[in-house]
Design a protein around this motif. Structure first.
Motif, PDB file in Angstrom:
ATOM      1  N   TYR A 316      11.368   0.045   1.348  1.00  0.00           N
ATOM      2  CA  TYR A 316      10.153  -0.536   1.907  1.00  0.00           C
ATOM      3  C   TYR A 316       9.378  -1.353   0.866  1.00  0.00           C
ATOM      4  O   TYR A 316       8.517  -2.147   1.224  1.00  0.00           O
ATOM      5  N   GLY A 317       9.649  -1.118  -0.405  1.00  0.00           N
ATOM      6  CA  GLY A 317       8.837  -1.691  -1.471  1.00  0.00           C
ATOM      7  C   GLY A 317       8.893  -3.206  -1.528  1.00  0.00           C
ATOM      8  O   GLY A 317       9.971  -3.793  -1.609  1.00  0.00           O
ATOM      9  N   PHE A 355      -1.619  -0.572   3.306  1.00  0.00           N
ATOM     10  CA  PHE A 355      -0.788  -1.753   3.103  1.00  0.00           C
ATOM     11  C   PHE A 355      -1.404  -2.684   2.059  1.00  0.00           C
ATOM     12  O   PHE A 355      -2.598  -2.620   1.765  1.00  0.00           O
ATOM     13  N   TYR A 356      -0.565  -3.542   1.488  1.00  0.00           N
ATOM     14  CA  TYR A 356      -1.002  -4.627   0.619  1.00  0.00           C
ATOM     15  C   TYR A 356      -1.228  -5.854   1.483  1.00  0.00           C
ATOM     16  O   TYR A 356      -0.443  -6.149   2.393  1.00  0.00           O
ATOM     17  N   GLY A 357      -2.315  -6.574   1.210  1.00  0.00           N
ATOM     18  CA  GLY A 357      -2.615  -7.748   2.002  1.00  0.00           C
ATOM     19  C   GLY A 357      -3.679  -8.597   1.342  1.00  0.00           C
ATOM     20  O   GLY A 357      -3.825  -8.593   0.106  1.00  0.00           O
ATOM     21  N   TYR A 387       1.988  -9.097   4.446  1.00  0.00           N
ATOM     22  CA  TYR A 387       1.544  -7.711   4.515  1.00  0.00           C
ATOM     23  C   TYR A 387       2.719  -6.785   4.188  1.00  0.00           C
ATOM     24  O   TYR A 387       3.783  -6.876   4.807  1.00  0.00           O
ATOM     25  N   ALA A 388       2.519  -5.895   3.234  1.00  0.00           N
ATOM     26  CA  ALA A 388       3.610  -5.030   2.768  1.00  0.00           C
ATOM     27  C   ALA A 388       3.111  -3.599   2.638  1.00  0.00           C
ATOM     28  O   ALA A 388       1.909  -3.329   2.571  1.00  0.00           O
ATOM     29  N   TRP A 389       4.047  -2.670   2.577  1.00  0.00           N
ATOM     30  CA  TRP A 389       3.714  -1.242   2.592  1.00  0.00           C
ATOM     31  C   TRP A 389       3.146  -0.755   1.260  1.00  0.00           C
ATOM     32  O   TRP A 389       3.643  -1.094   0.192  1.00  0.00           O
ATOM     33  N   LEU A 390       2.102   0.059   1.366  1.00  0.00           N
ATOM     34  CA  LEU A 390       1.552   0.767   0.218  1.00  0.00           C
ATOM     35  C   LEU A 390       1.859   2.262   0.299  1.00  0.00           C
ATOM     36  O   LEU A 390       2.166   2.887  -0.703  1.00  0.00           O
TER      37      LEU A 390
END
Length: 537
Positions: A316-317, A355-357, A387-390
């Motif tokens: 997921y990273g 999430f990262y955004g 948008y990515a997973w934190l």
């Protein structure tokens, strides 16, 4: 209260694989049988641990579980690197031969088979009267495996509907035993309830430090029974059961820092994380010296470097494999009408933990804050990454994880989930007053979150709308939303509406309300094969 499991496999697995006794002219008197192996506390304990081990089999918590239900619940969407069978999940383009469907079925029935062995053998075991702890362990082992058996059937009945109800260890199975038909859904639920009531009566509230590695407690049985009642729409029973967890002898509370639930080692510190009720433990590249453990890509008991871990951090990273992204739908859910002044929008603080955004979305905009003390944070490259997973990631510690050996545990049941389920049990009975309001606001007021509190919930329809959003936000990326949408009866309309907006598709069909019965089961069980409609379920 922590629960994480030290998975180790021993000779118990050999005994668990014995399905029948053969009449041989020469008998190896040193060989184990189910009658000769399970005759000590140590052997039964090994068999119990082997039952927990099914939680990390193919299709379960080491890898496929999070992909399957994050994609199907539309918390996650495929990025370009996601191909093959996982891409079929993302597109709802799967059938009876889908790997994940068969792996989940197989793993859950493996847990059931092992539980049946332990329950049978523990009941005939004669504890040493000079060792009182053995009688205590006898009760505990039976209760633990009844909890695990109930967990397996809970997943099976929700995913597949009518399933074969295998309740006993049979040493000499007949063709009728092998080709067992599917039981009515009501019978499966009744069996789950009975197992969990027995588990609740037999499990301790807590264990000693040396015994506490992921073992199910009384609280875990209470939580799963309450959740079962909720899924069955037995609202009053769910309320009664889940309320127990808010009172003595239980002492659960919300983790003050949200991400201590999804980070090692803080997730294993009871002072920092008093929230976990049941979790699957992972331990990065650790050799406990007690038998083969699990490698994420399917090692199970046969190989794997004696480590239990998850590949989620790498897959997921965003700065690793980046196989999946957070859906725009999930991101937008964190912006909603202000609870106090609905005319203006409010960005939920949990976005920054999820999430990262960009700043406008509320997502985390920096990473690797602790890579080197004294070095300022690095800006997250939103323009190129989106948008990515934190959650479940390591980017608060290092800029790239770089391997399939995450030691972050998998949260199965936690206290915030229980509080929201309890709130729902009130709302579903028409109570939208002080009790459910306080429960929802308690989750929102976690110290590290401090979201604005709702002054009221309004009508039942409005209260359910708030409750649904709270579950979506609090549990994003925790494989919850798919099950929620299915049980609320809104999966098709919700998923298709969201997908139409985001990618122009409407992939959810009526048949997707249940998984297809796996092809391998159809080929092995003639009674099940004859009971399948439309090559699906």
């Amino acid at each position: 209260m922590k629960k994480y499991i030290k998975f180790f496999m021993t000779g118990a697995l050999l005994a668990l694989s014995i399905g029948c006794k053969k009449d041989l002219s020469l008998i190896n008197k040193s060989a184990y049988t189910s009658d000769t192996y399970f005759t000590s506390d140590a052997a039964l304990n090994e068999a119990v641990v082997a039952t927990y081990a099914g939680l990390l089999h193919n299709g379960m918590w080491a890898r496929e579980w999070y992909f399957t239900f994050d994609l199907l619940g539309y918390d996650a969407k495929n990025n370009q690197p996601l191909v093959g069978d996982l891409l079929q999940l993302a597109q709802y383009n799967y059938g009876p031969d889908q790997n994940q469907m068969g792996q989940i079925w197989s793993a859950l029935y493996q847990i059931i088979a092992r539980a049946n062995v332990v329950i049978d053998r523990a009941q005939v075991w004669k504890p040493d009267p000079n060792k009182p702890i053995e009688a205590t362990h006898q009760t505990q082992y039976i209760a633990e495996t009844k909890f695990l058996r109930a967990y397996a059937y809970f997943q099976l009945v929700n995913l597949y509907g009518r399933v074969p109800l295998r309740t006993k260890y049979i040493t000499l199975p007949t063709p009728a035993d092998i080709n067992l038909g599917r039981s009515p859904v009501a019978d499966v639920w009744a069996f789950i309830e009975k197992d969990l009531k027995d588990a609740e009566a037999g499990l301790p509230v807590s264990y000693s430090a040396s015994e506490s590695y992921g073992r199910a407690t009384q609280g875990a049985a209470v939580a799963l029974l309450g959740k079962s009642y909720l899924y069955e729409k037995k609202w009053a029973l769910a309320q009664t059961e889940l309320t127990k967890l808010t009172q003595a002898p239980f002492s659960y509370s919300l983790a003050p820092v949200y991400n201590d639930l999804f980070d090692d080692p803080n997730q294993n510190n009871p002072a920092l994380n008093p929230e976990t009720i049941f979790q699957v433990m992972n331990q990065k590249w650790t050799d406990w010296g007690v038998g083969n453990q699990y490698y994420v890509f399917g090692g199970q008991e046969t190989w794997g470097g004696k480590a239990t871990h998850s590949d989620r951090a790498q897959e997921y990273g965003w700065n690793d494999w980046n196989n999946v992204l957070v859906t725009t739908t999930a991101v937008k859910a964190f912006t909603y009408p202000n609870p106090v002044t609905p005319a203006v929008n409010y960005v939920d603080p949990r976005a920054a933990f999820t999430f990262y955004g960009d700043a406008a979305s509320g997502g985390q905009t920096q990473y690797c804050q602790q890579c080197t003390p004294g070095v300022p944070p690095i800006a997250y490259p939103y323009a190129s990454k989106g948008y990515a997973w934190l959650k479940y990631e390591y980017y608060n510690k290092q800029s790239s994880f770089g391997g399939p050996q995450s030691g972050i545990n998998g949260q199965v049941i936690r206290y915030a989930d229980v509080l929201l389920m309890l709130a729902e049990s009130y709302i579903q009975q028409g109570n939208t007053g002080a009790e459910p309001l306080a429960l929802i606001n308690k989750v929102r007021s976690r110290p590290s979150v401090n979201a604005l509190l709702y002054p009221s919930l309004g009508s039942q329809a409005n209260a359910m709308s708030i409750l649904m959003r709270e579950r979506q936000l609090e549990l994003t990326g925790e494989q919850s939303r798919y099950f929620d949408l299915i049980r609320w009866g809104i999966a098709k309309q919700t998923i298709n509406s969201e997908r139409q907006i985001e990618d122009g598709t409407q992939p959810f069909q009526d048949k997707n309300l249940l998984f297809p019965i796996p092809l391998a089961e159809k080929n092995a069980n003639s009674a099940v094969a004859a009971d399948i409609s439309g090559d699906w379920n």
